[in-house]
Design a protein around this motif. Structure first.
Motif, PDB file in Angstrom:
ATOM      1  N   LYS A 645     125.735  31.337   3.741  1.00  0.00           N
ATOM      2  CA  LYS A 645     126.145  30.483   2.622  1.00  0.00           C
ATOM      3  C   LYS A 645     127.179  29.498   3.114  1.00  0.00           C
ATOM      4  N   GLN A 653     128.811  20.444  -2.702  1.00  0.00           N
ATOM      5  CA  GLN A 653     127.702  21.291  -3.108  1.00  0.00           C
ATOM      6  C   GLN A 653     127.660  22.525  -2.212  1.00  0.00           C
ATOM      7  N   GLY A 655     125.134  25.836  -0.663  1.00  0.00           N
ATOM      8  CA  GLY A 655     123.752  26.217  -0.432  1.00  0.00           C
ATOM      9  C   GLY A 655     123.624  27.215   0.701  1.00  0.00           C
ATOM     10  N   TYR A 656     122.372  27.464   1.111  1.00  0.00           N
ATOM     11  CA  TYR A 656     122.112  28.440   2.182  1.00  0.00           C
ATOM     12  C   TYR A 656     121.371  27.736   3.333  1.00  0.00           C
ATOM     13  N   GLN A 670     119.199  24.724   1.847  1.00  0.00           N
ATOM     14  CA  GLN A 670     118.600  24.868   0.503  1.00  0.00           C
ATOM     15  C   GLN A 670     119.730  24.726  -0.525  1.00  0.00           C
ATOM     16  N   VAL A 671     119.718  23.600  -1.302  1.00  0.00           N
ATOM     17  CA  VAL A 671     120.711  23.373  -2.372  1.00  0.00           C
ATOM     18  C   VAL A 671     119.957  23.382  -3.690  1.00  0.00           C
ATOM     19  N   LYS A 675     115.777  20.854  -0.550  1.00  0.00           N
ATOM     20  CA  LYS A 675     115.999  21.152   0.872  1.00  0.00           C
ATOM     21  C   LYS A 675     116.404  19.847   1.527  1.00  0.00           C
TER      22      LYS A 675
END
Length: 788
Positions: A645, A653, A655-656, A670-671, A675
């Protein structure tokens, strides 16, 4: 303050007028008990509460006090353990409802700086559950509701059904052909609480039953047929049970009143006080009253004072006393308003020291006197426009004996009614004695000697009521510093008395008296000229103020125009911002659509457009990107990896990471549903375990704060059941959050009503493990120990 002066100055008439403004009998009693007080601090408090009432009325706040009843007798009976009547209980409920409504209105419309009335309302207690119980049980002074109890409702249903059965049975009898000759009338009636039928005397043996009554003529007998005797007996039994249940209900409600006796008594007292204050406020508004300034040095300064009992056009009074002079001698012709001036001053002092506002101008100042004395005459009445009084030496003697430096003395026509020479000499002696005593004195006279006496004595001053010789009528204006003329010769000339007689009369006057009269005439002429000049100056001042007002109006228009322009600019900015937000939403929508259609190349293009837009809207952040990357790299303590993360710096933002390209140093993140490819240097790792610990620490901190603030005991003594339950509910929630296992509720022993109400509440709470009465060392039956 002596009673006699209150009557002489017509203070009692003011009280009778004020009594018309109150709503409840209790407040009317307070008006009758009202009297002038000599404690300056308490007088200021009385005036302040009147001013607060005026502020509420001007703000449109009117308390619904019509439901306030005089329940003192009912409270007394309840305290003795007597059963209250339905009417008394309804009055109790009405008073409870009034208190509740007043509190509700105040909580909704409360004004700042209204401290006295706020304290009164805060001391009103709430009895909503008892109020509703009474109103549900009692319909009127003679009728108890079916809803008063389940048992009463059941009894009345049985009565209704049984009564209908009896009527049906009797209707069969009276409609039967065999009984047509026997019955006087084919009706069912009631005698001695039993259903009967009217039978002719000669056929009394035709219907077997019990005779309960006969008509006055003896021709009709009212017989209860044997077929309904048993049903009537059952009906009578039900009536007895009904009465017994009604009595039980009344005893139960009376007991609840007894339990709340002290709280109801205090609530009644505070409502009556509120009624009294609002009555004073309403009277103040009607007379255009003001709160006077107070002092304890004997100084009076009344500005534009109007006697509150006079109707129609009233010439306002300006008068002062007690600063440079303590004795003011007012002269002038009869019917000139001298007595009205005296009564106005005296009545103003009595009203002000009673907490009533004065019909005068702001800035009026009143001294608080220990005593006020007045000798005006028993037959005098300003409402009848009379102004001639006889002197009362007995009254003057009593006043002189009691005179001091903290009293106000009012003397009308001092020394009149005897030989003028002796009367004037006696009046001067009395005034000189009162002057040495330090008393504040207002006196009227016709004696020229007193005018000269006031001129020659430091600490005394002359004043006069003006008189228009041209119209032969008084102007009712008081002028301080100038003695009044008798105007006898001028009035005689205007009325047509022969000139030679008037001239002879003047020649018979002492030369020095003529000089004084001529001097007064000259002074009056100069005064008239000064007033004319003053009027011209006032006109110029008014014109100047109009111009100032016009300039102020233009300035306000300019300010409004500026505000309009600024508002328009803000609206345009808002529209621009709204447009930008819509464009952003369209880009995001396009991204979602492309994701669904798996159009990879077009999606990447849209991502690039989104990046370009974000760069455009955050130029400042982009300018400092290099320094930010350095900071980000410094914060990265370990290599990033897929599945971690992260936070994307600059976009704010989270994401991962999906994958990392070691060559281009870019990462796919990935948000949400997107992507996107971003530089690895712009990613900040997020320690999820650390976040969890921070969150736990935050809640632990809240619990610790609660634990520090909350006590393990809650004192509920002095509260009603309704007030206590609300307080307990909040307290138990805080105690549970603080992690407490055991708390103590202090309710006292008393009647046990509060304890029973608390027990009922604890039974219904799912978070209560157990509860019990306290041990001997914990407070015994006066406390309840609760285990959470």
């Amino acid at each position: 303050m002596n009673k006699k002066v209150q009557s002489v100055l017509e203070y009692d008439k003011i009280k009778n007028i004020l009594k018309e403004y109150v709503i409840s009998p209790l407040a009317a009693e307070k008006v009758l008990q009202m009297r002038p007080l000599d404690d300056i601090d308490f007088v200021k408090k009385l005036q302040r509460e009147t001013s607060e009432g005026v502020a509420l009325l001007k703000a449109g706040i009117n308390f619904p006090l019509s439901g306030l009843k005089d329940i003192r007798n009912g409270l007394r009976l309840a305290k003795m353990g007597a059963m209250l009547s339905p009417g008394q209980l309804l009055e109790m409920a009405s008073t409870m409802r009034t208190a509740r409504q007043v509190k509700a209105i105040w909580n909704e419309k409360k004004l700042n700086d209204i401290t006295i009335i706020n304290n009164i309302i805060n001391n009103l207690h709430s009895f909503q559950s008892l109020e509703e119980k009474i109103e549900m049980a009692i319909i009127s002074e003679e009728e108890i509701s079916d809803n008063a109890s389940p048992k009463l409702s059941a009894i009345r249903r049985q009565k209704k059904m049984l009564a209908q059965n009896i009527k049906n049975k009797l209707n069969e009898i009276i409609s039967s052909p065999q009984y047509q000759k026997v019955l006087q009338e084919p009706i069912v009636t009631v005698r001695q609480d039993r259903y009967v039928v009217p039978v002719k005397q000669e056929f009394k043996g035709s219907i077997t039953g019990v005779i309960h009554d006969q008509s006055a003529s003896g021709a009709t007998l009212y017989i209860e047929p044997i077929a309904v005797v048993q049903m009537n007996n059952e009906l009578r039994q039900l009536e007895l049970e009904e009465n017994k249940e009604i009595e039980r209900i009344l005893w139960d409600l009376s007991g609840r009143i007894q339990e709340n006796h002290d709280l109801l008594r205090d609530t009644l007292h505070n409502l009556a006080q509120l009624d009294f204050i609002m009555a004073k406020a309403s009277y103040s508004i009607d007379i255009s009253g003001v709160e006077p300034i107070f002092n304890s040095r004997g100084y009076l300064n009344i500005s534009q004072g109007r006697h509150p009992l006079l109707k129609g056009h009233v010439v306002p009074l300006d008068i002062f006393l007690g600063d440079k002079f303590n004795i003011l001698i007012i002269t002038g012709p009869n019917t000139g308003g001298k007595t009205v001036a005296l009564k106005t001053v005296g009545l103003f002092v009595l009203m002000a020291q009673s907490g009533l506002h004065l019909p005068a101008k702001e800035g009026t100042e009143i001294a608080v006197f220990k005593e006020v004395f007045a000798d005006i005459g028993d037959e005098q009445s300003i409402e009848q426009s009379l102004s001639t009084f006889s002197s009362h030496m007995k009254n003057v003697k009593e006043i002189v004996d009691l005179a001091s430096d903290d009293c106000l003395i009012i003397l009308d026509e001092l020394g009149a009614g005897t030989d003028p020479t002796e009367g004037a000499a006696l009046a001067m002696a009395i005034l000189n004695y009162l002057y040495e005593k330090g008393s504040k004195v207002l006196a009227t006279t016709h004696y020229s000697e007193l005018k000269t006496f006031a001129f020659s004595k430091v600490g005394m001053e002359n004043a006069s009521m003006e008189f228009d010789v041209r119209t032969l009528s008084p102007t009712y204006k008081l002028t301080i510093g100038i003695p009044g003329k008798s105007n006898a010769f001028e009035i005689a000339m205007r009325l047509g008395l022969k000139k030679e007689i008037v001239e002879l009369g003047k020649s018979l006057m002492a030369e020095e008296n003529l000089k004084i009269e001529d001097m007064l005439t000259h002074i009056e002429e100069q005064k008239s000229k000064a007033e004319e000049e003053s009027e011209k100056l006032q006109a110029l001042k008014r014109e100047y103020l109009k111009k100032l007002d016009k300039l102020e109006e233009e300035r306000k228009k300019m300010r409004l125009e500026q505000e309009r322009i600024i508002k328009k600019a803000k609206e345009e900015a808002r529209l621009i911002l709204s447009k930008v937000q819509r464009e952003a939403e369209e880009i995001i929508k396009t991204l979602k659509d492309m994701e669904n259609e798996d159009q990879v190349s077009m999606r990447n293009k849209a991502v690039q457009e989104a990046r370009a837009w974000l760069r455009m809207t955050d130029e400042q952040l982009q300018d400092s990107r290099d320094s930010l990357v350095v900071k980000v790299e410094a914060k990265q303590q370990r290599p990033l990896k897929a599945g971690q993360k992260v936070k994307i710096s600059g976009l704010n933002q989270e994401g991962y990471i999906l994958s990392i390209d070691d060559v281009s140093k870019d990462a796919q993140v990935q948000v949400g549903i997107m992507k996107i490819n971003v530089p690895v240097a712009s990613l900040l790792p997020i320690d999820e375990e650390r976040e969890s610990e921070i969150e736990k620490s935050r809640f632990a901190s809240i619990a610790l704060t609660k634990a520090r603030e909350i006590s393990r005991e809650l004192d509920l003594r002095g509260l009603t059941v309704d007030e206590a339950l609300i307080k307990i509910d909040n307290y138990l929630d805080d105690a549970k959050l603080a992690g407490m296992k055991t708390v103590t509720l202090i309710h006292g022993k008393g009647t046990g009503a509060l304890r029973r109400g608390i027990n009922e509440m604890l039974k219904n709470r799912s978070d209560i493990k157990s509860f019990r009465l306290g041990n001997v060392d914990e407070g015994g039956t006066g406390v309840t120990v609760v285990e959470l």
